[in-house]
Design a protein around this motif. Structure first.
Motif, short mmCIF file in Angstrom:
data_model
loop_
_atom_site.label_atom_id
_atom_site.label_comp_id
_atom_site.label_asym_id
_atom_site.label_seq_id
_atom_site.Cartn_x
_atom_site.Cartn_y
_atom_site.Cartn_z
N SER A 170 0.86 -1.18 0.00
CA SER A 170 0.00 0.00 0.00
C SER A 170 0.90 1.23 0.00
CB SER A 170 -0.90 0.01 1.23
OG SER A 170 -0.11 0.23 2.40
N ASP A 171 0.37 2.35 -0.46
CA ASP A 171 1.14 3.59 -0.49
C ASP A 171 1.65 3.95 0.91
OD1 ASP A 171 0.71 3.77 -3.20
OD2 ASP A 171 -0.95 5.21 -3.01
N GLU A 172 0.80 3.73 1.91
CA GLU A 172 1.18 4.06 3.29
C GLU A 172 2.33 3.18 3.77
OE1 GLU A 172 -0.75 3.72 7.73
OE2 GLU A 172 -2.12 4.09 6.04
N LEU A 173 2.24 1.87 3.53
CA LEU A 173 3.30 0.96 3.96
C LEU A 173 4.59 1.24 3.21
CD1 LEU A 173 4.15 -1.36 5.78
CD2 LEU A 173 3.25 -2.95 4.06
N ALA A 174 4.50 1.52 1.91
CA ALA A 174 5.69 1.85 1.12
C ALA A 174 6.37 3.10 1.65
CB ALA A 174 5.31 2.01 -0.35
N ALA A 175 5.57 4.11 2.02
CA ALA A 175 6.14 5.34 2.57
C ALA A 175 6.83 5.08 3.90
CB ALA A 175 5.05 6.41 2.72
N GLU A 176 6.20 4.27 4.76
CA GLU A 176 6.82 3.93 6.05
C GLU A 176 8.10 3.13 5.84
OE1 GLU A 176 4.25 2.23 9.05
OE2 GLU A 176 2.57 3.49 8.38
N PHE A 177 8.08 2.23 4.87
CA PHE A 177 9.27 1.43 4.58
C PHE A 177 10.40 2.33 4.08
CE2 PHE A 177 11.50 -1.91 1.92
CZ PHE A 177 12.08 -2.54 3.00
N ASP A 178 10.07 3.28 3.22
CA ASP A 178 11.09 4.21 2.73
C ASP A 178 11.68 5.05 3.86
OD1 ASP A 178 10.93 3.28 0.12
OD2 ASP A 178 9.50 4.83 -0.51
N GLN A 179 10.85 5.44 4.83
CA GLN A 179 11.36 6.17 6.00
C GLN A 179 12.28 5.27 6.82
OE1 GLN A 179 7.83 7.50 8.06
NE2 GLN A 179 7.45 9.16 6.63
N PHE A 180 11.90 4.01 6.98
CA PHE A 180 12.72 3.03 7.70
C PHE A 180 14.08 2.89 7.00
CE2 PHE A 180 14.18 -1.40 7.74
CZ PHE A 180 14.35 -1.61 9.10
N ILE A 181 14.05 2.75 5.67
CA ILE A 181 15.28 2.58 4.88
C ILE A 181 16.20 3.79 5.08
CG2 ILE A 181 16.14 2.58 2.50
CD1 ILE A 181 13.67 0.85 1.80
N GLU A 182 15.62 4.97 5.01
CA GLU A 182 16.42 6.18 5.17
C GLU A 182 17.00 6.28 6.58
OE1 GLU A 182 15.93 11.02 4.96
OE2 GLU A 182 14.59 9.77 3.74
N ALA A 183 16.19 5.99 7.59
CA ALA A 183 16.64 6.07 8.98
C ALA A 183 17.76 5.08 9.26
CB ALA A 183 15.47 5.85 9.92
N LYS A 184 17.69 3.91 8.66
CA LYS A 184 18.71 2.87 8.88
C LYS A 184 19.92 3.02 7.99
CE LYS A 184 16.60 0.37 12.02
NZ LYS A 184 17.17 0.04 13.31
N GLY A 185 19.82 3.86 6.97
CA GLY A 185 20.96 4.12 6.10
C GLY A 185 21.11 3.15 4.94
N TYR A 186 20.07 2.42 4.59
CA TYR A 186 20.14 1.52 3.44
C TYR A 186 20.20 2.33 2.16
CZ TYR A 186 18.95 -2.43 6.44
OH TYR A 186 18.97 -3.39 7.41
N SER A 187 20.88 1.80 1.17
CA SER A 187 20.98 2.50 -0.11
C SER A 187 19.80 2.19 -1.02
CB SER A 187 22.30 2.14 -0.81
OG SER A 187 22.38 0.75 -1.02
N ASN A 188 19.08 1.08 -0.74
CA ASN A 188 17.93 0.75 -1.58
C ASN A 188 17.01 -0.22 -0.85
OD1 ASN A 188 18.80 -2.05 -2.18
ND2 ASN A 188 20.44 -1.01 -3.30
N ARG A 189 15.84 -0.43 -1.41
CA ARG A 189 14.84 -1.31 -0.80
C ARG A 189 15.30 -2.76 -0.77
NH1 ARG A 189 9.27 0.90 -3.67
NH2 ARG A 189 8.89 2.63 -2.23
N SER A 190 16.00 -3.18 -1.80
CA SER A 190 16.44 -4.58 -1.87
C SER A 190 17.34 -4.95 -0.69
CB SER A 190 17.17 -4.86 -3.18
OG SER A 190 16.27 -4.80 -4.26
N GLU A 191 18.29 -4.08 -0.38
CA GLU A 191 19.18 -4.36 0.76
C GLU A 191 18.40 -4.45 2.05
OE1 GLU A 191 22.41 -5.17 1.37
OE2 GLU A 191 22.47 -5.47 -0.79
N ALA A 192 17.44 -3.57 2.22
CA ALA A 192 16.63 -3.58 3.44
C ALA A 192 15.80 -4.85 3.53
CB ALA A 192 15.73 -2.35 3.49
N VAL A 193 15.19 -5.25 2.44
CA VAL A 193 14.39 -6.48 2.44
C VAL A 193 15.27 -7.69 2.73
CG1 VAL A 193 13.01 -8.04 0.98
CG2 VAL A 193 12.54 -5.58 0.98
N ARG A 194 16.45 -7.77 2.11
CA ARG A 194 17.36 -8.90 2.37
C ARG A 194 17.72 -8.98 3.86
NH1 ARG A 194 19.26 -7.93 -3.02
NH2 ARG A 194 20.63 -6.25 -2.36
N ASP A 195 18.05 -7.82 4.47
CA ASP A 195 18.40 -7.82 5.89
C ASP A 195 17.22 -8.25 6.77
OD1 ASP A 195 21.06 -7.23 5.77
OD2 ASP A 195 20.88 -5.22 6.62
N LEU A 196 16.03 -7.74 6.46
CA LEU A 196 14.85 -8.13 7.24
C LEU A 196 14.58 -9.62 7.12
CD1 LEU A 196 12.52 -5.09 6.44
CD2 LEU A 196 13.58 -5.63 8.65
#
Length: 150
Positions: free
Chosen positions: A9-35
């Motif tokens: 959902s747009d809301e979840l994607a926005a929250e995920f992007d905030q999470f990625i930025e706060a954690k310092g990931y360079s992209n969504r793929s890296e964040a998903v792999r770590d999770l």
């Protein structure tokens, strides 16, 4: 490498992007792999499927407690195959913290951590297990004793 697509959902994607930025990931793929790795490791640990781990065991204790420092040292010597390193810090006049760096069979690390935590005078113990895969080499010394190195 396998690729897959997920819909959010747009809301979840926005929250995920905030999470990625706060954690310092360079992209969504890296964040998903770590999770995914964290969830899989947590499941393996919870279900006792993680054969080998590295760990830190930290505990606070009163160094005035009768023979406690000696008992803790003896426990470490008995587990010399698990204890890689230790760090000792004086917190105040009475209390110290030790952090042990451990490596070996996950169940042995858990058993050792429980023994340390159960010593009278030890407070606030915490073990942090990280499951790993080790390439183990076993050999014998001239006295016939086998042990394992990674």
């Amino acid at each position: 490498m396998e690729r897959f697509t997920i819909s959010l959902s747009d809301e979840l994607a926005a929250e995920f992007d905030q999470f990625i930025e706060a954690k310092g990931y360079s992209n969504r793929s890296e964040a998903v792999r770590d999770l995914l790795r964290k969830e899989i490791e947590s499941k393996r640990l919870a279900e006792n499927q993680a054969v080998y781990s590295v760990a830190t065991l930290s505990y606070v204790y009163n160094h005035h407690e009768r023979n406690l420092a000696e008992r803790l040292t003896n426990l470490q010597h008995e587990a010399h195959d698990l204890v890689v390193s230790s760090m000792h810090v004086h917190l105040d006049h009475d209390d110290c913290i030790e952090t042990l760096f451990l490596r070996g069979l996950t169940q042995h690390i858990r058993d050792f951590s429980s023994k340390v935590a159960a010593e009278t005078g030890v407070r606030h113990s915490m073990v942090n297990l990280v499951p790993i895969k080790l390439a183990l080499v076993q050999h014998s010394h001239s006295h016939g004793h086998f042990h394992t190195h990674s």
